[in-house]
Motif scaffolding. Structure first.
Motif, short mmCIF file in Angstrom:
data_model
loop_
_atom_site.label_atom_id
_atom_site.label_comp_id
_atom_site.label_asym_id
_atom_site.label_seq_id
_atom_site.Cartn_x
_atom_site.Cartn_y
_atom_site.Cartn_z
N GLY A 116 -58.24 -23.22 -75.27
CA GLY A 116 -57.95 -21.79 -75.34
C GLY A 116 -59.12 -20.93 -75.79
O GLY A 116 -58.92 -19.97 -76.55
N GLN A 117 -60.31 -21.22 -75.34
CA GLN A 117 -61.48 -20.40 -75.70
C GLN A 117 -61.57 -19.20 -74.78
O GLN A 117 -61.36 -19.31 -73.58
CB GLN A 117 -62.76 -21.24 -75.59
CG GLN A 117 -62.82 -22.38 -76.60
CD GLN A 117 -63.96 -23.34 -76.31
OE1 GLN A 117 -64.28 -23.60 -75.15
NE2 GLN A 117 -64.56 -23.88 -77.35
N ARG A 118 -61.91 -18.04 -75.36
CA ARG A 118 -61.99 -16.79 -74.59
C ARG A 118 -63.37 -16.16 -74.71
O ARG A 118 -64.00 -16.21 -75.77
CB ARG A 118 -60.94 -15.80 -75.07
CG ARG A 118 -59.51 -16.25 -74.79
CD ARG A 118 -58.51 -15.15 -75.07
NE ARG A 118 -58.52 -14.74 -76.48
CZ ARG A 118 -58.78 -13.50 -76.89
NH1 ARG A 118 -59.06 -12.54 -76.02
NH2 ARG A 118 -58.74 -13.21 -78.18
N SER A 153 -70.28 -13.98 -78.03
CA SER A 153 -71.24 -14.01 -76.93
C SER A 153 -71.49 -15.45 -76.49
O SER A 153 -71.75 -15.71 -75.31
CB SER A 153 -72.56 -13.37 -77.37
OG SER A 153 -73.08 -14.04 -78.53
N GLN A 154 -71.38 -16.39 -77.44
CA GLN A 154 -71.59 -17.79 -77.11
C GLN A 154 -70.47 -18.31 -76.20
O GLN A 154 -70.72 -18.99 -75.21
CB GLN A 154 -71.64 -18.63 -78.39
CG GLN A 154 -72.04 -20.08 -78.17
CD GLN A 154 -72.20 -20.83 -79.47
OE1 GLN A 154 -71.94 -20.31 -80.56
NE2 GLN A 154 -72.63 -22.08 -79.37
N ARG A 155 -69.22 -17.94 -76.52
CA ARG A 155 -68.10 -18.39 -75.69
C ARG A 155 -68.06 -17.68 -74.34
O ARG A 155 -67.52 -18.20 -73.38
CB ARG A 155 -66.79 -18.21 -76.45
CG ARG A 155 -66.66 -19.19 -77.61
CD ARG A 155 -65.28 -19.26 -78.20
NE ARG A 155 -65.20 -20.34 -79.18
CZ ARG A 155 -64.10 -20.69 -79.83
NH1 ARG A 155 -62.96 -20.04 -79.60
NH2 ARG A 155 -64.12 -21.68 -80.68
N ALA A 156 -68.64 -16.48 -74.30
CA ALA A 156 -68.68 -15.75 -73.03
C ALA A 156 -69.53 -16.49 -72.00
O ALA A 156 -69.35 -16.33 -70.80
CB ALA A 156 -69.23 -14.35 -73.25
N LYS A 157 -70.47 -17.31 -72.48
CA LYS A 157 -71.36 -18.05 -71.58
C LYS A 157 -70.72 -19.32 -71.03
O LYS A 157 -71.26 -19.93 -70.10
CB LYS A 157 -72.65 -18.42 -72.31
CG LYS A 157 -73.46 -17.23 -72.79
CD LYS A 157 -74.65 -17.68 -73.63
CE LYS A 157 -75.41 -16.50 -74.20
NZ LYS A 157 -76.51 -16.94 -75.11
#
Length: 363
Positions: A205-207, A212-216
Motif C-alpha cells: 500500500g505505498q503511495r 518523493s522517494q515513494r513517488a519514484k
C-alpha cells in the motif's frame, strides 16, 4: 596520559622511516545473482491480468488506512474474477512498538472483507528498541577498531547513529520484509506440485503522495530480491497514484473499521514512533502511550543519540506534557473524525450507519 601535539615533536627525526600501515582494503560486495528463470520485467501491468496470472495474491496489511483501502480494492477485483481463494493477508507484528490493537484490527478487516487466510509473521528475537542497542554495540566496536588501526584513541571514536532514518531504513527489512519472505517460502512449498516457479503477487500500500522517494517507485515491478528458482515475486502497488481523499472514499465504500489513532489526529499508522512520521504524530503517540515514549528516551541515553535527527524523544515527551497541562486529557474524538476531514460528515455518517448495520459495530 596526554596526547602529543604538533609542538611536542622534535624538529628532526632520526632512525629508519617506516611508512604508515595502509588501511585494509574493503571487500567489494558481490552482486547478488538472480536466478536465470526470474523475468526482468513483469509480463503485464493490468490489474486483472496480474491477479489471473498469480498463484498467490499476498496483501501486506499494517492495519493502517492505505493497506485497508488497498485490501478492499484488491478483494473487489479478485471477487469479480472468482479468484478470492488466491488472496492471503499478512500482517508483520512489530510487538510493543506498534499501536495497540493493530494486529487484531488487521485480522478483523481481512475477515470482514471475506479473506479466509490471515497470516501473522514476526521477526525473531529482539524488537526494535533492543535492535537499536545491539546495532549501537556493533557500530561502536567497529568505530573503535578503525580508530586503533589509524593510531587514534578509540575512546574518542565517533559512533554513527544507531536509530533507523530515512537514509538507513534497516528496520523495514528486519521487521517486515524478511519475516514476510518466510511466508513466501511456506506458500511456495504448498504448490511444489505445479512443477514450475510459483507466481506470487505481493500487494503493497505505498503511495506516491507519501514522499518523493515513494513517488519514484514503479506501480508494478519484479521483486528480484524475493525471487528465486522456486518462486517469482511481482510487486504491485495498487493505490500508488491515489490521493488521501480517494483512500478514505474506498474505506467508506468498504465499511470496514479503521484504527482510532486516525481520529486522534495521526496521519500514519505503523510504529507508534516512526522516524518518518510527522512531529504531530510523534507528540500524539507520546500522549497516548507515555510508557513507550519513556522506553525510547531511555534507549536514547544508552546509545548516545536522538531518536530523530534534530528531535529527541525527550523533547517529544516535553511537548506532549505541555499539551496535557494546557488542554487537559483529551476526550476521544467521535468515530469518523478523520474520514470526515476528507469526504465530509454526510458521507461519513452513511459509512458509520452502514458499518453498524452490516457488522454490528458501534457507529
Amino acid at each position: 596520559m596526554q596526547t602529543a601535539t604538533l609542538f611536542d615533536l622534535p624538529a628532526i627525526q632520526t632512525g629508519p622511516q617506516v611508512a604508515p600501515a595502509a588501511a585494509p582494503a574493503k571487500k567489494a560486495r558481490r552482486p547478488r545473482k538472480v536466478h536465470a528463470s526470474v523475468p526482468l520485467m513483469p509480463s503485464t501491468t493490468v490489474p486483472d491480468k496480474l491477479i489471473r496470472e498469480a498463484d498467490w495474491v499476498v496483501v501486506s496489511s499494517s492495519g493502517g488506512k492505505d493497506s485497508q483501502a488497498m485490501l478492499w480494492y484488491v478483494v473487489r477485483r479478485a471477487k469479480a474474477l472468482g479468484m478470492l481463494d488466491k488472496v492471503v493477508v499478512v500482517h508483520a507484528d512489530l510487538g510493543r512498538v506498534e499501536w495497540e490493537g493493530t494486529r487484531e484490527l488487521a485480522e478483523l478487516q481481512a475477515l470482514l472483507a471475506g479473506v479466509r487466510r490471515f497470516e501473522v509473521v514476526q521477526a525473531s528475537g529482539a524488537d526494535l528498541l533492543d535492535r537499536v542497542e545491539i546495532r549501537y554495540g556493533k557500530l561502536k566496536a567497529k568505530a573503535e577498531k578503525e580508530a586503533v588501526e589509524r593510531g587514534e584513541d578509540p575512546t574518542t571514536a565517533k559512533v554513527p547513529p544507531a536509530w533507523p532514518s530515512s537514509a538507513a531504513r534497516w528496520c523495514t527489512p528486519d521487521a517486515k520484509r524478511g519475516p514476510i519472505r518466510t511466508l513466501y517460502t511456506r506458500l511456495t512449498a504448498e504448490l511444489t506440485h505445479l512443477g514450475r516457479p510459483v507466481r506470487i503477487l505481493e500487494c503493497i500500500g505505498q503511495r506516491a503522495a507519501e514522499s518523493s522517494q515513494r513517488a519514484k517507485l514503479a506501480e508494478v515491478e519484479i521483486n528480484q530480491g524475493a525471487s528465486n528458482g522456486r518462486r517469482h515475486v511481482t510487486t504491485w502497488r495498487p493505490i500508488h497514484a491515489w490521493s488521501d481523499r480517494k483512500v478514505w472514499r474506498e474505506i467508506a465504500r468498504s465499511r470496514l473499521p479503521y484504527h482510532p489513532a486516525y481520529d486522534w489526529g495521526n496521519r500514519r499508522l505503523s510504529c507508534v514512533f516512526c522516524v518518518l512520521g510527522c512531529n504531530s504524530d510523534l507528540v500524539n503517540g507520546a500522549r497516548r502511550v507515555p510508557e513507550l515514549a519513556a522506553a525510547y528516551a531511555e534507549t536514547e541515553v544508552k546509545v548516545g543519540a536522538d531518536f530523530k535527527k534534530g528531535l529527541s524523544m525527550r523533547e517529544i515527551i516535553r511537548r506532549a506534557q505541555a499539551l496535557e497541562e494546557a488542554e487537559g486529557p483529551a476526550a476521544r474524538p467521535p468515530m469518523g473524525t478523520a474520514m470526515a476531514e476528507h469526504i465530509g460528515w454526510a458521507e461519513t455518517n452513511k459509512y458509520r450507519n452502514r458499518r453498524a448495520a452490516l457488522y454490528g459495530l458501534a457507529a
